[in-house]
Design an enzyme around this catalytic site. Sequence first.
Site, PDB file in Angstrom:
ATOM      1  N   GLY A 114       0.793  -1.216   0.000  1.00 51.31           N
ATOM      2  CA  GLY A 114       0.000   0.000   0.000  1.00 51.31           C
ATOM      3  C   GLY A 114       0.823   1.262   0.000  1.00 51.31           C
ATOM      4  O   GLY A 114       1.951   1.283  -0.480  1.00 51.31           O
ATOM      5  N   ASP A 152      -5.525  -7.913  -7.040  1.00 47.52           N
ATOM      6  CA  ASP A 152      -5.308  -7.557  -5.645  1.00 47.52           C
ATOM      7  C   ASP A 152      -4.084  -6.675  -5.552  1.00 47.52           C
ATOM      8  O   ASP A 152      -3.008  -7.037  -6.007  1.00 47.52           O
ATOM      9  CB  ASP A 152      -5.130  -8.819  -4.802  1.00 47.52           C
ATOM     10  CG  ASP A 152      -6.383  -9.667  -4.801  1.00 47.52           C
ATOM     11  OD1 ASP A 152      -7.446  -9.131  -4.468  1.00 47.52           O
ATOM     12  OD2 ASP A 152      -6.288 -10.847  -5.175  1.00 47.52           O
ATOM     13  N   LEU A 153      -4.250  -5.546  -4.962  1.00 45.93           N
ATOM     14  CA  LEU A 153      -3.191  -4.545  -4.849  1.00 45.93           C
ATOM     15  C   LEU A 153      -1.896  -5.168  -4.324  1.00 45.93           C
ATOM     16  O   LEU A 153      -1.878  -5.770  -3.262  1.00 45.93           O
ATOM     17  CB  LEU A 153      -3.676  -3.449  -3.882  1.00 45.93           C
ATOM     18  CG  LEU A 153      -2.661  -2.359  -3.546  1.00 45.93           C
ATOM     19  CD1 LEU A 153      -2.298  -1.555  -4.775  1.00 45.93           C
ATOM     20  CD2 LEU A 153      -3.216  -1.474  -2.446  1.00 45.93           C
ATOM     21  N   ASP A 154      -0.825  -4.988  -5.073  1.00 50.15           N
ATOM     22  CA  ASP A 154       0.504  -5.431  -4.641  1.00 50.15           C
ATOM     23  C   ASP A 154       0.576  -6.926  -4.356  1.00 50.15           C
ATOM     24  O   ASP A 154       1.424  -7.376  -3.585  1.00 50.15           O
ATOM     25  CB  ASP A 154       0.965  -4.650  -3.402  1.00 50.15           C
ATOM     26  CG  ASP A 154       0.993  -3.155  -3.632  1.00 50.15           C
ATOM     27  OD1 ASP A 154       1.090  -2.734  -4.798  1.00 50.15           O
ATOM     28  OD2 ASP A 154       0.919  -2.407  -2.645  1.00 50.15           O
ATOM     29  N   GLU A 155      -0.326  -7.686  -4.972  1.00 48.39           N
ATOM     30  CA  GLU A 155      -0.372  -9.114  -4.637  1.00 48.39           C
ATOM     31  C   GLU A 155      -0.022 -10.024  -5.799  1.00 48.39           C
ATOM     32  O   GLU A 155      -0.076 -11.231  -5.665  1.00 48.39           O
ATOM     33  CB  GLU A 155      -1.781  -9.479  -4.123  1.00 48.39           C
ATOM     34  CG  GLU A 155      -2.150  -8.880  -2.784  1.00 48.39           C
ATOM     35  CD  GLU A 155      -1.447  -9.549  -1.628  1.00 48.39           C
ATOM     36  OE1 GLU A 155      -0.681 -10.490  -1.847  1.00 48.39           O
ATOM     37  OE2 GLU A 155      -1.662  -9.105  -0.496  1.00 48.39           O
TER      38      GLU A 155
END
EC number: 3.5.1.10
Lengths: 284, 284, 284, 284
Positions: A202, A227-230
């Site tokens: 994040g 998925d953010l940064d995933e």
Amino acid sequence: MADSDKHILLMDGPDTKGLIYHVTGVLFRHNFNIIHNDEYVSPSGQFFMRTEFEAGVTHESINGPELLDELRSVIPAGITLRLNPKKKKNIVVMVTKEHHCLAELLIRYAFDELDADILAVVSNYNTLQPLVSKFGIPFHYISHEHRTREEHEEAILRTLAIYQPEYLVLAKYMRVLTPGFVNHFPNRIINIHHSFLPAFIGANPYRQAYERGVKIIGATAHFVNNDLDEGPIIAQNVKGVDHRHTAADMATEGKDVEKIVLSQALKLVFNDRVFIQGNRAIVL
Amino acid sequence: MADSDKHILLMDGPDTKGLIYHVTGVLFRHNFNIIHNDEYVSPSGQFFMRTEFEAGVTHESINGPELLDELRSVIPAGITLRLNPKKKKNIVVMVTKEHHCLAELLIRYAFDELDADILAVVSNYNTLQPLVSKFGIPFHYISHEHRTREEHEEAILRTLAIYQPEYLVLAKYMRVLTPGFVNHFPNRIINIHHSFLPAFIGANPYRQAYERGVKIIGATAHFVNNDLDEGPIIAQNVKGVDHRHTAADMATEGKDVEKIVLSQALKLVFNDRVFIQGNRAIVL
Amino acid sequence: MADSDKHILLMDGPDTKGLIYHVTGVLFRHNFNIIHNDEYVSPSGQFFMRTEFEAGVTHESINGPELLDELRSVIPAGITLRLNPKKKKNIVVMVTKEHHCLAELLIRYAFDELDADILAVVSNYNTLQPLVSKFGIPFHYISHEHRTREEHEEAILRTLAIYQPEYLVLAKYMRVLTPGFVNHFPNRIINIHHSFLPAFIGANPYRQAYERGVKIIGATAHFVNNDLDEGPIIAQNVKGVDHRHTAADMATEGKDVEKIVLSQALKLVFNDRVFIQGNRAIVL
Amino acid sequence: MADSDKHILLMDGPDTKGLIYHVTGVLFRHNFNIIHNDEYVSPSGQFFMRTEFEAGVTHESINGPELLDELRSVIPAGITLRLNPKKKKNIVVMVTKEHHCLAELLIRYAFDELDADILAVVSNYNTLQPLVSKFGIPFHYISHEHRTREEHEEAILRTLAIYQPEYLVLAKYMRVLTPGFVNHFPNRIINIHHSFLPAFIGANPYRQAYERGVKIIGATAHFVNNDLDEGPIIAQNVKGVDHRHTAADMATEGKDVEKIVLSQALKLVFNDRVFIQGNRAIVL
């Protein structure tokens, strides 16, 4: 022999006995030279192979569709086969205001070290236009102001449609992309995140790192999924820091890591060396 | 299935078309499982392959000599073939006075993490006898005093003859071995040198490093041939230092690097992952 | 001059002008030699200083309480002052079943490289008793079975009361300690966590790392406070891995990082080089 | 408060008791704020101190010559004192044909991250003129062809005389400079060497590295004195390689190390953090 005469065969699917034997047999019968051959079988029994080969000088040239048909005839149906001529990829780079990753890519591109052609740069600010213009590359300033997220992404997609890039590189693009946008480019968006993921997902990772008092900072290049940064991690690197580094110092030091990691990851992707298995990147 | 059912096939020689195909074909027809397969072709056209495989549970067991004959029948004569059952190596460790590398090996051996059995420890001092005795391993104190170099080495060779080790590990053995001695163990002596070779060959590398003002120190694990510190390098690692480190501080910091690098190199060698090509180690 | 003649002065508190001047003035007037002097002022204005000094050979010896009084008279009241003779710390090591960190500490202790005396080892299993007994150190097997967490910790505290350790080292002690226990040893418990914190807090970090597909693994030595894996970080280090590493391989590779990072952190703590500021460790 | 209000005091000379006390006393009496203070005493008894300080907002401004006089009056005569206002340095960059280090410096300069102004670029080839021209910096092409070494250096010196740079940065300048040239810029020429010095001094270090079979390559930023590749080392860094890297691959990988190490070294030098003691660089 030029790179264009070289091909890369990519295979992945459930492992069964004889896969290497059958595939190398086809290449052998065509008298092709195997330059590099790398395989990996995952603990769950998934087989991955990357074979770089070329036609010998006095022999037949490589007919891709026919060769694929022939290869398919000797291996089980569940195996995915791809055959790419070895060549540069076409990409578009997306940025916000920070220059260091973009500049790294521009310099490499200008000196033919990127394994890709940068077709255009897209940004939600015009900050980096002067830098991009030095290199004669189109710069598209598409502000997110006065637009909904969807409207903004629609405007970007319209611009991307002009260029039809094979890959989209987020070189410090500081806005979260919607699943709708991401779905247009499955496994074709690469992002650089300024932390050693999964630490500090994040916003403001260096601020988080400072407050946690870590002794090492890092950066992560990864594919973007919904998925953010995933998404699958392609490359990571780190650098030591100490209590004397403020969050701003960490950000400064981190830039050197970010730009090099991004470049390394792109080199792997653009040379067809990266397979995706679930949330993991297999690098052959 | 125990490790003893696994085998490792090692091939090296001039590259020709079809080597992978022919060898994997033999294994396929025997219904053997390939667990890992790694190849490398050097720029000068030398082919290296390491294939780890096992017989399937319900199938024939592996008859080494017959399999080697069959493999030889499908590949050119110039290729060297070796077939090793996957098992621990037998080693003797040689030391002088420093304990850190020896202790690392003893602890790994005691907890079955070394991929080798330490048959004995040989030293030209008795300093480390108390440490070795804790682990129930024979310690041979063979002083070099009042002996010529040749007499000393003869005494060591007589002791080694008892144990018939496959590898000799110099875990900070601080005397130069003669070519006569080294010739008894071609590519079977592994040394840890306390510098980032080829920097600081010879005596007192940390003193040399201090005087040169380097900002990084290192250690190198390598095979021993007849030129001091010149054999093929298996593994290297480094650690940052600064002007505050005295030569003694560097030596202290360096010990942590030395013992880990030595252990990593031994793991590679004991798992039959290292080929030697001239003065280079190919690690598959 | 022996280490026992050396002293370490530790100061921390709100920064004001002249702190270095006033303190070095006192040492100067006593004719003491400053061997090392390190300061740090945090962005929030907190001052930290570590001064290692000794009395000259022909001069007065160091009278700790008098010197502290004199120093207090020249600096503001809000500054914390500590004056430690330079000497080894007394520690107890707590472990569960894994040997690698404990063995590292035992070997360093046996060869006088730990800057501490290991008074005893406490474990909730008897697995490592044979290892500890080789080094002649008391081993206390205090099982957690058939005991509540509180009863178990009470039993441990009774044992620790015998030894009165200055520091408690958790060398892979795999149970979470209650706040009640931790409060007995404020800033005096050091733990090694087998991940690059704050990534992979909690159980099975290598399994988590494998599933996330990271390209680098790490280890973190930190003080223990009442939040699991959340205390001030003293030292961290990392090691590259790739898709070929299973979670078990990562655990094996990680052990080398864990034991070295723990040793490095202990060296810093035992030499009075670590200050704590909130959740950050200041290392001078 | 702008950087221009900050000053850096640099002291070095034989250590005597009270140096810190006397110097901080002067700054205290002037009511100056010490922002950073770092000292080091070498094993041979040489004292080094770097003090970054500023005048408080409501207090007297800093009068350099008067302050130096006052400081000299309280310390022994053998101590060297320098007082620099904190400001950017003026530099000239010298290159041959390789772009990566130069491009790194140009980008940092363009975004005000270099702590220096690049007054001009001088090259013995015109290869990099197009790159330099993008950044609006004078480029002087001074060919070495049809000139003796002395004539060539004379021509360069005439150009440098126009700019009067404080530092000369050799960003892959591939010609050896004569002592006569070097003597014009004592401790003011910084070079990047593409090896981990002192390994692989001289020409073609990556070729040497390949042939030696090293597992790690590196780069070294150092001051230039009259012995080739022998001046004080400012910064070094390394990167792992393996047998798959050809000499050309190593050169490619090495570029990323070279440009970052050079930038790091320049940051240290341009912030007055580097002292020279014999052949060693003390970095405070």
